[in-house]
Design a protein around this motif. Structure first.
Motif, PDB file in Angstrom:
ATOM      1  N   ILE A   1      21.004 -16.863  14.813  1.00  0.00           N
ATOM      2  CA  ILE A   1      20.827 -16.175  16.795  1.00  0.00           C
ATOM      3  C   ILE A   1      19.314 -16.760  16.981  1.00  0.00           C
ATOM      4  CG2 ILE A   1      20.439 -14.336  18.073  1.00  0.00           C
ATOM      5  CD1 ILE A   1      22.430 -12.657  16.440  1.00  0.00           C
ATOM      6  N   LEU A   2      19.188 -17.731  18.265  1.00  0.00           N
ATOM      7  CA  LEU A   2      17.746 -18.060  17.581  1.00  0.00           C
ATOM      8  C   LEU A   2      17.804 -17.971  19.510  1.00  0.00           C
ATOM      9  CD1 LEU A   2      15.404 -19.314  17.259  1.00  0.00           C
ATOM     10  CD2 LEU A   2      16.309 -21.513  17.025  1.00  0.00           C
ATOM     11  N   PHE A   3      16.586 -17.864  20.577  1.00  0.00           N
ATOM     12  CA  PHE A   3      16.482 -18.231  21.277  1.00  0.00           C
ATOM     13  C   PHE A   3      14.837 -18.382  21.629  1.00  0.00           C
ATOM     14  CE2 PHE A   3      18.425 -13.406  21.946  1.00  0.00           C
ATOM     15  CZ  PHE A   3      19.645 -14.365  21.808  1.00  0.00           C
ATOM     16  N   MET A   4      15.096 -19.497  22.714  1.00  0.00           N
ATOM     17  CA  MET A   4      13.900 -19.978  22.319  1.00  0.00           C
ATOM     18  C   MET A   4      13.276 -21.212  23.431  1.00  0.00           C
ATOM     19  SD  MET A   4      11.670 -23.394  19.688  1.00  0.00           S
ATOM     20  CE  MET A   4      12.394 -22.370  18.145  1.00  0.00           C
ATOM     21  N   THR A   5      11.827 -21.057  24.475  1.00  0.00           N
ATOM     22  CA  THR A   5      11.882 -22.005  25.599  1.00  0.00           C
ATOM     23  C   THR A   5      10.718 -22.516  24.712  1.00  0.00           C
ATOM     24  OG1 THR A   5       9.718 -20.434  25.196  1.00  0.00           O
ATOM     25  CG2 THR A   5      11.844 -19.816  26.997  1.00  0.00           C
ATOM     26  N   ALA A   6      10.255 -24.143  25.450  1.00  0.00           N
ATOM     27  CA  ALA A   6       9.335 -25.184  25.335  1.00  0.00           C
ATOM     28  C   ALA A   6       8.793 -24.330  24.975  1.00  0.00           C
ATOM     29  CB  ALA A   6       9.549 -26.620  26.022  1.00  0.00           C
ATOM     30  N   ASP A   7       7.481 -23.887  25.873  1.00  0.00           N
ATOM     31  CA  ASP A   7       6.298 -23.697  25.489  1.00  0.00           C
ATOM     32  C   ASP A   7       6.257 -22.106  24.312  1.00  0.00           C
ATOM     33  OD1 ASP A   7       7.520 -21.551  26.943  1.00  0.00           O
ATOM     34  OD2 ASP A   7       5.733 -21.600  28.422  1.00  0.00           O
ATOM     35  N   GLU A   8       7.583 -21.728  23.181  1.00  0.00           N
ATOM     36  CA  GLU A   8       7.361 -20.309  22.862  1.00  0.00           C
ATOM     37  C   GLU A   8       7.269 -19.336  23.298  1.00  0.00           C
ATOM     38  OE1 GLU A   8       6.944 -21.755  18.828  1.00  0.00           O
ATOM     39  OE2 GLU A   8       6.689 -24.161  19.012  1.00  0.00           O
ATOM     40  N   THR A   9       6.511 -19.238  24.427  1.00  0.00           N
ATOM     41  CA  THR A   9       6.550 -17.897  24.991  1.00  0.00           C
ATOM     42  C   THR A   9       7.403 -16.842  24.800  1.00  0.00           C
ATOM     43  OG1 THR A   9       7.222 -18.422  27.247  1.00  0.00           O
ATOM     44  CG2 THR A   9       4.623 -18.906  27.160  1.00  0.00           C
ATOM     45  N   LEU A  10       8.762 -17.473  24.726  1.00  0.00           N
ATOM     46  CA  LEU A  10       9.895 -16.581  23.786  1.00  0.00           C
ATOM     47  C   LEU A  10      10.610 -17.222  23.304  1.00  0.00           C
ATOM     48  CD1 LEU A  10      12.000 -14.026  24.083  1.00  0.00           C
ATOM     49  CD2 LEU A  10      13.350 -16.438  25.672  1.00  0.00           C
ATOM     50  N   LYS A  11      10.125 -16.878  21.745  1.00  0.00           N
ATOM     51  CA  LYS A  11      10.623 -16.904  20.381  1.00  0.00           C
ATOM     52  C   LYS A  11      12.089 -16.002  19.916  1.00  0.00           C
ATOM     53  CE  LYS A  11      10.152 -19.683  16.478  1.00  0.00           C
ATOM     54  NZ  LYS A  11       9.281 -20.837  15.488  1.00  0.00           N
ATOM     55  N   PHE A  12      12.776 -15.812  19.367  1.00  0.00           N
ATOM     56  CA  PHE A  12      13.491 -14.276  18.749  1.00  0.00           C
ATOM     57  C   PHE A  12      14.473 -14.936  17.795  1.00  0.00           C
ATOM     58  CE2 PHE A  12      17.405 -12.377  18.264  1.00  0.00           C
ATOM     59  CZ  PHE A  12      17.249 -10.825  18.566  1.00  0.00           C
ATOM     60  N   GLU A  13      14.584 -15.444  16.244  1.00  0.00           N
ATOM     61  CA  GLU A  13      15.044 -15.293  15.804  1.00  0.00           C
ATOM     62  C   GLU A  13      15.607 -14.187  14.750  1.00  0.00           C
ATOM     63  OE1 GLU A  13      14.809 -18.723  11.783  1.00  0.00           O
ATOM     64  OE2 GLU A  13      13.270 -18.904  13.561  1.00  0.00           O
ATOM     65  N   LYS A  14      16.785 -14.670  14.116  1.00  0.00           N
ATOM     66  CA  LYS A  14      17.263 -13.018  13.479  1.00  0.00           C
ATOM     67  C   LYS A  14      18.670 -14.857  12.284  1.00  0.00           C
ATOM     68  CE  LYS A  14      16.407  -9.002  14.787  1.00  0.00           C
ATOM     69  NZ  LYS A  14      15.767  -8.107  13.862  1.00  0.00           N
ATOM     70  N   HIS A  15      18.575 -14.016  11.251  1.00  0.00           N
ATOM     71  CA  HIS A  15      19.647 -14.722  10.077  1.00  0.00           C
ATOM     72  C   HIS A  15      20.104 -13.379   9.935  1.00  0.00           C
ATOM     73  CE1 HIS A  15      16.620 -18.371   8.922  1.00  0.00           C
ATOM     74  NE2 HIS A  15      16.158 -17.682  10.178  1.00  0.00           N
ATOM     75  N   VAL A  16      21.357 -13.403  10.125  1.00  0.00           N
ATOM     76  CA  VAL A  16      21.993 -11.498  10.009  1.00  0.00           C
ATOM     77  C   VAL A  16      23.582 -12.378   8.978  1.00  0.00           C
ATOM     78  CG1 VAL A  16      22.172 -11.163  12.234  1.00  0.00           C
ATOM     79  CG2 VAL A  16      24.291 -12.970  11.530  1.00  0.00           C
ATOM     80  N   ASN A  17      23.119 -10.958   8.007  1.00  0.00           N
ATOM     81  CA  ASN A  17      24.681 -11.514   7.044  1.00  0.00           C
ATOM     82  C   ASN A  17      26.337 -11.341   7.273  1.00  0.00           C
ATOM     83  OD1 ASN A  17      24.445 -12.615   4.612  1.00  0.00           O
ATOM     84  ND2 ASN A  17      24.356 -10.445   3.632  1.00  0.00           N
ATOM     85  N   ILE A  18      26.753 -11.723   8.677  1.00  0.00           N
ATOM     86  CA  ILE A  18      27.531 -11.250   9.675  1.00  0.00           C
ATOM     87  C   ILE A  18      28.321 -12.440   9.879  1.00  0.00           C
ATOM     88  CG2 ILE A  18      27.075  -8.272  10.215  1.00  0.00           C
ATOM     89  CD1 ILE A  18      26.339  -9.156  12.355  1.00  0.00           C
ATOM     90  N   SER A  19      29.634 -11.583  10.060  1.00  0.00           N
ATOM     91  CA  SER A  19      29.880 -13.092  10.724  1.00  0.00           C
ATOM     92  C   SER A  19      29.993 -13.662  12.872  1.00  0.00           C
ATOM     93  CB  SER A  19      31.780 -13.068  10.933  1.00  0.00           C
ATOM     94  OG  SER A  19      32.087 -13.088   9.680  1.00  0.00           O
ATOM     95  N   ILE A  20      29.248 -14.692  13.153  1.00  0.00           N
ATOM     96  CA  ILE A  20      29.382 -14.999  14.290  1.00  0.00           C
ATOM     97  C   ILE A  20      29.916 -15.108  14.858  1.00  0.00           C
ATOM     98  CG2 ILE A  20      27.084 -13.620  14.501  1.00  0.00           C
ATOM     99  CD1 ILE A  20      25.251 -16.552  15.090  1.00  0.00           C
ATOM    100  N   LYS A  21      30.543 -15.471  16.400  1.00  0.00           N
ATOM    101  CA  LYS A  21      30.554 -16.802  17.159  1.00  0.00           C
ATOM    102  C   LYS A  21      29.488 -17.831  17.467  1.00  0.00           C
ATOM    103  CE  LYS A  21      33.326 -18.098  21.316  1.00  0.00           C
ATOM    104  NZ  LYS A  21      34.024 -17.070  21.999  1.00  0.00           N
TER     105      LYS A  21
END
Length: 261
Positions: free
Chosen positions: A87-107
């Protein structure tokens, strides 16, 4: 930081006022997918490029170009550590950057917008809430905290016969004075004779931590007779029992095992 606090922060992000768009990525990277996720990601980045090329907003074009390069670099660097989902949310200037590596199924899904796409993340939080997993094996215990299939924290406990109490420490420890034959047998007998009292002491510690940290669920794992006895000593509901000796597995393997039940 726990997931709910991270979600609260993500909800507050307003890309419109910052003139920054967010690229939201949910990527199914499970092994059975093979390299399918790479093709899906490549197509999504191409779609973003094609979509923004026709935009009259030059700033958006530049942001899209930057975000494509940054996402490619970010995921290429993360590839060796990928689990079942990213799961990754990011802006070009990286004022927002959220990253999760999960061990469950996602869509797998992608979104280019002024806010991060949070609906699937919130759904995963509901399905895999903040949970404490107590793993017991005679005189040793581990407590693993998890949410959405990721490890939040981990503590180890060993029964200290000098103090008749459980000693918390930061990592696994050996058998100390319980190495050899007769001494080991004597130690086992003492553990067995005092097991109920020591279990009650451990339960009190776990319930205190569960309340303090706000666990939504509590799982038990260990030898069947031990965990069934332990379960009856809790004042709160036990959501799941895994009757297997899995103390010596790594934390991720333990979480996978209890989630299979």
């Amino acid at each position: 930081m726990l997931l709910q606090e991270e979600i609260n922060n993500l909800e507050q992000f307003d890309g419109k006022s910052r003139n920054q768009k967010v690229f939201s990525i949910y990527l199914d990277t499970s092994p059975e997918q093979g390299t399918k996720w790479k093709i899906e990601l490549k197509n999504a980045l191409k779609d973003l490029s094609d979509k923004t090329k026709s935009s009259d907003n030059h700033e958006e074009k530049n942001q899209a170009k930057d975000i494509i390069n940054k996402v490619e670099t970010e995921i290429q660097g993360a590839e060796p550590n990928l689990k079942r989902g990213l799961i990754l949310f990011m802006t070009a200037d990286e004022t927002l950057k959220f990253e999760k590596h999960v061990n469950i199924s996602i869509k797998t899904e992608f979104k280019w917008d002024t806010k991060p796409k949070l609906d699937q993340l919130k759904s995963l939080q509901q399905s895999y809430p903040y949970t404490g997993v107590l793993v017991l094996q005679q005189d040793k215990a581990r407590v693993i905290e998890t949410e959405i299939g990721t490890i939040v924290d981990e503590d180890y406990y060993t029964l200290d016969l000098d103090t008749n109490d459980w000693r918390e420490h930061s990592g696994p420890q050996g058998d100390d004075l319980t190495q050899g034959g007769a001494q080991r047998d004597e130690y086992k007998e003492r553990v067995k004779a005092n097991q109920e009292r020591w279990f009650k002491s451990l339960v009190a510690t776990i319930e205190k931590n569960a309340k303090k940290k706000g666990w939504h669920q509590l799982y038990l794992a260990g030898e069947k007779e031990e965990v069934e006895k332990l379960k009856t000593m809790f004042n709160r509901n036990i959501d799941q029992v895994t009757p297997n000796n899995i103390l010596n597995l790594n934390a991720t393997e333990i979480i996978n095992k209890v989630m299979e039940e």
